[in-house]
Design an enzyme around this catalytic site. Structure first.
Site, short mmCIF file in Angstrom:
data_model
loop_
_atom_site.label_atom_id
_atom_site.label_comp_id
_atom_site.label_asym_id
_atom_site.label_seq_id
_atom_site.Cartn_x
_atom_site.Cartn_y
_atom_site.Cartn_z
N GLU A 170 0.84 -1.20 0.00
CA GLU A 170 0.00 0.00 0.00
C GLU A 170 0.88 1.25 0.00
O GLU A 170 1.76 1.40 0.84
CB GLU A 170 -0.90 0.01 1.24
CG GLU A 170 -1.97 -1.06 1.26
CD GLU A 170 -3.24 -0.64 0.51
OE1 GLU A 170 -3.27 0.51 0.00
OE2 GLU A 170 -4.18 -1.45 0.45
N HIS A 208 -3.83 -3.28 -8.26
CA HIS A 208 -5.12 -3.73 -7.75
C HIS A 208 -6.21 -3.61 -8.82
O HIS A 208 -7.10 -4.46 -8.93
CB HIS A 208 -5.49 -2.90 -6.51
CG HIS A 208 -6.53 -3.55 -5.66
ND1 HIS A 208 -7.12 -2.91 -4.59
CD2 HIS A 208 -7.10 -4.77 -5.71
CE1 HIS A 208 -7.99 -3.72 -4.02
NE2 HIS A 208 -8.00 -4.86 -4.68
N ASP A 218 -6.84 1.54 -8.28
CA ASP A 218 -5.51 1.81 -7.74
C ASP A 218 -4.46 0.82 -8.26
O ASP A 218 -4.79 -0.33 -8.54
CB ASP A 218 -5.55 1.80 -6.20
CG ASP A 218 -6.08 0.50 -5.60
OD1 ASP A 218 -7.15 0.03 -6.04
OD2 ASP A 218 -5.43 -0.04 -4.69
#
Length: 301
Positions: A170, A208, A218
């Site tokens: 992330e 993703h 994303d």
């Protein structure tokens, strides 16, 4: 025996049962001091009874109503993995799951602290292996061999459980801003380490949105996929020389071979264009888009 103003040598015996347990607790003899008013004696008796009931109740009853900790959940999974009808003889050759993909996300949140908290509160039901801040700080939140909950409902090629074979990274980014150099530099170092350690193929560094095109976007169109591909993480096309595909080239089949879930063709095309075309994100493949797709297809597939 009750007397005026007090009690003389009162002793109390109680039997306490519980429907959730077969045990019966015998409360020990309690000597109440002489001279206490009757009301105070009864209050003390009630408190003693209350404590003994709490001791007598099987604690597993209460455990059923609380959230298990992550450690308890893993212990329960291991317990459920034992077949009680078999004898046990432990093997010595085994390992944990091996990651073979890296999925890159942006957090769509406002800070690293917010993301870390999201991954630590019970109700969120989401996690990742790494979080990288705008300043390049790298935070590892799970062991690489553990299965994080970052991919969700997703599909890539024939794989519909990406969580079981991937690492989730992330990037602290709200989805509308550029990714700082410090953040990308830390990402490249991390990717290089993971690729070498687990022998992850170049084609298996994806986003993703690639694996969940109808739900996710994303990392955003601002993410530098070309730079990553130049370093060996993911793929890119030859911008200086694009040829038109032959007449028998089928772009839908090409996208499917790359890994995109073609059950929704428009969503898959949008995901492809968000990553490689960037400036025009829609569900239509133009002649230029098909040339880009063909270049990727013939170079890597």
């Amino acid at each position: 025996m009750l007397l005026k103003g007090g009690v003389v040598g009162v002793s109390l015996f109680m039997l306490i049962g519980c429907s959730t347990s077969k045990k019966v607790t015998v409360v020990k003899k309690v000597d109440v001091p002489v001279g206490l008013p009757a009301k105070e004696v009864l209050t003390e008796v009630e408190e003693i009874a209350k404590v003994e009931v709490q001791k007598a109740v099987d604690t597993t009853v209460f455990q059923a109503f609380r959230e298990l900790t992550p450690e308890e959940k893993i212990a329960e999974q291991k317990r459920m993995g034992i077949y009680k009808g078999a004898d046990w003889a432990a093997a010595i050759h085994y390992d944990l799951r091996k990651p073979n993909f890296v999925i890159i996300h942006h957090t769509a949140q406002n800070s690293v602290a917010q993301t870390v908290r999201t991954f630590q509160v019970p109700h969120s039901k989401v996690s990742a292996h790494y979080v990288i801040g705008r300043d390049g700080q790298v935070i590892q939140m799970l062991n690489d061999y553990e299965r994080a909950w970052h991919a969700g409902k997703s599909k890539w090629g024939n794989i519909d459980d990406l969580n079981s074979i991937s690492l989730g990274i992330e990037l602290d980014n709200n989805g509308k801003e550029a990714f700082p150099d410090a953040q990308i530099n830390s990402l490249l170092i991390l990717l290089d380490t993971l690729k070498a350690k687990y022998l992850i193929p170049q084609l298996n560094f994806i986003g993703h949105a690639d694996i969940a095109p109808m739900r996710k976007d994303d990392p955003s169109v601002l993410f530098p996929w070309k730079l990553l591909a130049e370093r060996g993480f993911g793929i890119w096309y030859n911008e200086d020389y694009l040829m038109m595909p032959p007449a028998n080239f089928n772009p839908i089949d090409a996208l499917k071979i790359m890994g995109y879930d073609m059950r929704n063709q428009e969503g898959a095309i949008r995901a492809f264009k968000r990553k490689y075309i960037v400036k025009e994100v829609n569900g239509v493949l133009t002649a230029h888009d098909q040339a880009v797709l063909y270049d990727l297809y013939r170079k890597y597939y």
